[in-house]
Design a protein around this motif. Structure first.
Motif, mmCIF file in Angstrom:
data_model
loop_
_atom_site.group_PDB
_atom_site.id
_atom_site.type_symbol
_atom_site.label_atom_id
_atom_site.label_comp_id
_atom_site.label_asym_id
_atom_site.label_seq_id
_atom_site.Cartn_x
_atom_site.Cartn_y
_atom_site.Cartn_z
ATOM 1 N N GLU A 1 -0.984 14.495 -2.341
ATOM 2 C CA GLU A 1 0.425 14.273 -2.694
ATOM 3 C C GLU A 1 0.911 12.940 -2.139
ATOM 4 O O GLU A 1 0.274 12.350 -1.255
ATOM 5 N N GLN A 2 2.055 12.479 -2.652
ATOM 6 C CA GLN A 2 2.702 11.272 -2.132
ATOM 7 C C GLN A 2 4.219 11.437 -2.175
ATOM 8 O O GLN A 2 4.745 12.155 -3.031
ATOM 9 N N GLU A 3 4.881 10.750 -1.250
ATOM 10 C CA GLU A 3 6.350 10.724 -1.249
ATOM 11 C C GLU A 3 6.816 9.643 -2.224
ATOM 12 O O GLU A 3 6.521 8.459 -2.023
ATOM 13 N N PRO A 4 7.564 9.991 -3.272
ATOM 14 C CA PRO A 4 8.055 8.973 -4.210
ATOM 15 C C PRO A 4 8.851 7.850 -3.540
ATOM 16 O O PRO A 4 8.858 6.717 -4.034
ATOM 17 N N GLU A 5 9.474 8.156 -2.406
ATOM 18 C CA GLU A 5 10.222 7.124 -1.669
ATOM 19 C C GLU A 5 9.312 5.947 -1.301
ATOM 20 O O GLU A 5 9.731 4.796 -1.301
ATOM 21 N N GLN A 6 8.042 6.265 -1.010
ATOM 22 C CA GLN A 6 7.052 5.214 -0.698
ATOM 23 C C GLN A 6 6.861 4.261 -1.867
ATOM 24 O O GLN A 6 6.684 3.062 -1.690
ATOM 25 N N TRP A 7 6.843 4.825 -3.077
ATOM 26 C CA TRP A 7 6.663 3.985 -4.270
ATOM 27 C C TRP A 7 7.803 2.979 -4.399
ATOM 28 O O TRP A 7 7.590 1.831 -4.775
ATOM 29 N N LEU A 8 9.028 3.437 -4.074
ATOM 30 C CA LEU A 8 10.192 2.554 -4.200
ATOM 31 C C LEU A 8 10.104 1.401 -3.192
ATOM 32 O O LEU A 8 10.380 0.247 -3.525
ATOM 33 N N GLN A 9 9.704 1.734 -1.957
ATOM 34 C CA GLN A 9 9.565 0.691 -0.931
ATOM 35 C C GLN A 9 8.466 -0.303 -1.318
ATOM 36 O O GLN A 9 8.612 -1.511 -1.165
ATOM 37 N N ALA A 10 7.339 0.239 -1.822
ATOM 38 C CA ALA A 10 6.216 -0.619 -2.218
ATOM 39 C C ALA A 10 6.596 -1.496 -3.408
ATOM 40 O O ALA A 10 6.230 -2.673 -3.470
ATOM 41 N N LEU A 11 7.356 -0.945 -4.359
ATOM 42 C CA LEU A 11 7.806 -1.716 -5.524
ATOM 43 C C LEU A 11 8.667 -2.906 -5.071
ATOM 44 O O LEU A 11 8.502 -4.029 -5.555
ATOM 45 N N LYS A 12 9.541 -2.618 -4.114
ATOM 46 C CA LYS A 12 10.441 -3.674 -3.597
ATOM 47 C C LYS A 12 9.627 -4.794 -2.929
ATOM 48 O O LYS A 12 9.819 -5.977 -3.204
ATOM 49 N N VAL B 1 6.809 14.822 -10.507
ATOM 50 C CA VAL B 1 7.981 14.508 -9.676
ATOM 51 C C VAL B 1 9.108 15.439 -10.089
ATOM 52 O O VAL B 1 9.524 15.447 -11.250
ATOM 53 N N LEU B 2 9.587 16.247 -9.148
ATOM 54 C CA LEU B 2 10.647 17.222 -9.418
ATOM 55 C C LEU B 2 11.962 16.750 -8.802
ATOM 56 O O LEU B 2 12.012 16.426 -7.611
ATOM 57 N N LEU B 3 13.016 16.714 -9.624
ATOM 58 C CA LEU B 3 14.334 16.279 -9.142
ATOM 59 C C LEU B 3 15.356 17.404 -9.309
ATOM 60 O O LEU B 3 15.253 18.216 -10.232
ATOM 61 N N ASP B 4 16.361 17.409 -8.421
ATOM 62 C CA ASP B 4 17.459 18.376 -8.559
ATOM 63 C C ASP B 4 18.551 17.791 -9.465
ATOM 64 O O ASP B 4 18.387 16.700 -10.034
ATOM 65 N N GLU B 5 19.662 18.487 -9.593
ATOM 66 C CA GLU B 5 20.716 18.053 -10.527
ATOM 67 C C GLU B 5 21.358 16.722 -10.123
ATOM 68 O O GLU B 5 21.989 16.053 -10.943
ATOM 69 N N HIS B 6 21.194 16.333 -8.868
ATOM 70 C CA HIS B 6 21.745 15.047 -8.410
ATOM 71 C C HIS B 6 20.728 13.917 -8.517
ATOM 72 O O HIS B 6 20.995 12.789 -8.072
ATOM 73 N N GLY B 7 19.543 14.225 -9.059
ATOM 74 C CA GLY B 7 18.511 13.190 -9.176
ATOM 75 C C GLY B 7 17.744 12.949 -7.892
ATOM 76 O O GLY B 7 17.045 11.945 -7.752
ATOM 77 N N GLU B 8 17.847 13.903 -6.944
ATOM 78 C CA GLU B 8 17.132 13.770 -5.664
ATOM 79 C C GLU B 8 15.767 14.456 -5.758
ATOM 80 O O GLU B 8 15.637 15.525 -6.362
ATOM 81 N N VAL B 9 14.774 13.842 -5.104
ATOM 82 C CA VAL B 9 13.405 14.389 -5.121
ATOM 83 C C VAL B 9 13.356 15.676 -4.291
ATOM 84 O O VAL B 9 13.822 15.709 -3.152
ATOM 85 N N LEU B 10 12.785 16.730 -4.880
ATOM 86 C CA LEU B 10 12.767 18.047 -4.222
ATOM 87 C C LEU B 10 11.587 18.255 -3.283
ATOM 88 O O LEU B 10 11.678 19.000 -2.312
ATOM 89 N N PRO C 1 0.800 -1.238 0.000
ATOM 90 C CA PRO C 1 0.000 0.000 0.000
ATOM 91 C C PRO C 1 0.829 1.283 0.000
ATOM 92 O O PRO C 1 2.005 1.282 0.379
ATOM 93 N N HIS C 2 0.202 2.382 -0.422
ATOM 94 C CA HIS C 2 0.753 3.740 -0.292
ATOM 95 C C HIS C 2 -0.189 4.534 0.618
ATOM 96 O O HIS C 2 -1.362 4.207 0.721
ATOM 97 N N THR C 3 0.334 5.603 1.200
ATOM 98 C CA THR C 3 -0.547 6.531 1.926
ATOM 99 C C THR C 3 -0.557 7.863 1.184
ATOM 100 O O THR C 3 0.356 8.168 0.420
ATOM 101 N N LEU C 4 -1.601 8.636 1.443
ATOM 102 C CA LEU C 4 -1.815 9.903 0.748
ATOM 103 C C LEU C 4 -1.561 11.049 1.710
ATOM 104 O O LEU C 4 -1.931 10.980 2.880
#
Length: 493
Positions: A46-57, A87-96, A34-37
């Protein structure tokens, strides 16, 4: 050589994973997490993209375990996700900042500003091939610039949710035409980014430089990054396909890759879409003339009120799903004059964003739970009929409707859809159509087999669910639908 492929579907409520054997056409294993909102004032979703990565795993590990196969045997991965998210990322590919989702309406004022700049609905249609709506990505960019200027200054990459997952898997920034066509800064006829609208939001050209490259539906994004392959315990040589939006991959997962088939999803919202080989831009702003993720186009309509409304009425009366369906089946077609205009979320089709819901036609004689339950099912389904009429008016043929989503499990609702649409209905065996479509697309990309061949082998229809329209019911529903249209017309006046 293995014929195993992994399909990922990252939705609003959670991530699904599916293992497909493309040779036999069988789904071997499923997983979900699951994800939370994040919800806030003014329609923030909104959602934290980090959640998607954990859920995918988690979902991937479950699917592999259920399939009883090693991740080292996976030849390819296909990813689909909820459309329109930013999804907005900075120059290092980190979520803003957290991703603004398709259901976020906080940027409605910004959408209005952009629509005015485009010359209204007609100008948007002429320029982009569709009318931008508050859920689309483009207004979220203007909102970020106005509300979070410091974040905006750091933006180096603007991605959709499925683009972000592909980036995480492979390290490459890219997008494909189907999902890109829901951004509002993409021309669906020419299949190119519309740079002028981005320059209007940001004259410095910041956003233009942050765009991902575009790839064809059958193309590969790349292979897995070594650290991701280790983390997911997958074959490091596994190829990641272009992927797409959830509706686009749902089309592939229901075999909707040639004209004549309509996919209808009875989920929280209702969607209806059909394949077209050529760009056919509808003059009606409610029809989104998206590109498909199979090399064509996918005209689509979406209603915002479906099982969320039937669920709300069930909760109001404290009814189980079984009892709700039982009561609805006891009432006659037309619910003895009771109608529900089910616009609890406002509505996109018919276009009534500020509308509210209402029961109409109530008398002491017809005020029963059975009639209210029946009117709820009928009212939500009439919204989809309204959308189907729009698609048909634009020349789309509908020989059969392939039904997916939670509501498709109800025989009563299946019969109602067949009768109201006057079209035969059938369900697919695999209810996770989008994850299946993602796995099929990965097999198409890696094996080079024709998509039609893969579709015939891997998309299985459930013969026990086949439902044909009943001529007497069709006539009775026409009268009830006519009543619904009159009530909607009264609202628009």
């Amino acid at each position: 050589m293995s014929n195993l492929f992994l399909g990922i579907d990252c939705g609003t409520q959670g991530t699904k994973a599916l293992v497909l054997d493309s040779q036999s056409g069988h789904v071997l294993g499923l997983g979900s997490a699951p994800h939370t909102l994040i919800q806030g004032d003014h329609g923030r979703r909104e959602q934290e993209p980090e959640q998607w990565l954990q859920a995918l795993k988690l979902a991937t590990a479950q699917a592999l375990a259920q399939a009883g196969v090693s991740g080292q045997q996976i030849r390819g991965v296909g990813v689909c996700a909820q459309q329109h998210g930013l999804v907005l990322l900075d120059e290092h590919g980190e979520v803003l900042r957290p991703a603004k989702l398709w259901c976020d309406t906080e940027s409605t004022p910004q959408n209005r500003q952009l629509l005015d700049w485009l010359g209204g609905e007609a100008g948007s249609l002429e320029r982009l091939g569709l009318v931008i709506a508050p859920g689309y990505t483009v207004s979220k960019l203007l909102w970020t610039r106005q509300q979070h200027p410091q974040v905006f200054e750091q933006v180096a990459h603007i991605l959709l949710p499925h683009d972000y997952l592909n980036y995480w898997l492979t390290g490459r920034y890219c997008s494909e035409y189907g999902d890109a066509s829901g951004t509002g800064y993409f021309n669906v006829r020419t299949r190119q980014w519309d740079l002028d609208i981005l320059r209007h939001i940001d004259p410095a050209g910041h956003l233009e430089r942050a765009l991902p490259g575009l790839i064809e539906a059958h193309a590969a994004v790349g292979t897995l990054r070594p650290e991701v392959a280790r983390l997911l315990d997958l074959n490091p040589g596994a190829v990641v396909s272009s992927g797409g939006g959830d509706n686009m991959l749902g089309a592939i997962g229901t075999g909707n890759i040639e004209p004549g088939i309509i996919t209808m999803s009875l989920g929280s919202s209702g969607t209806l879409y059909a394949f077209e080989p050529q760009p056919h831009v509808s003059p009606d702003p409610a029809v989104a003339s998206f590109c498909s993720s199979s090399g064509g186009w996918l005209p689509l309509i979406c209603t915002l009120n479906l099982t969320n409304v039937t669920g709300a009425v069930r909760e109001l009366f404290g009814l189980s799903l079984e009892v709700f369906n039982q009561l609805a089946s006891q009432a006659p077609i037309g619910a003895e004059g009771v109608s529900l205009l089910p616009f609890l979320n406002g509505e996109r089709v018919p276009p009534l964003p500020a509308a509210t819901g209402s029961f109409q036609g109530l008398t002491l004689g017809n005020l029963t739970q059975a009639n209210l339950c029946r009117a709820t099912l009928e009212g939500t389904t009439f919204g989809l009929r309204y959308g189907l009429d729009l698609l048909r008016r634009n020349g789309l043929q509908s020989h059969t409707i392939r039904l997916v989503g939670g509501g498709s499990k109800s025989p009563l609702w299946r019969q109602m859809v067949a009768d109201i649409m006057n079209t035969p209905v059938i369900c697919t065996e695999q209810s996770e159509a989008a994850a299946l479509g993602a796995a099929i697309q990965a097999a198409w990309c890696v094996s080079g087999q024709p998509l039609t061949e893969l579709s015939q082998r891997c998309v299985r229809l459930d013969p026990s669910s086949e439902t044909r329209p009943d001529a007497n019911h069709v006539t009775a529903y026409e009268a009830a639908y006519h009543r619904y249209r009159q009530q909607v017309a009264a609202l628009t006046e």
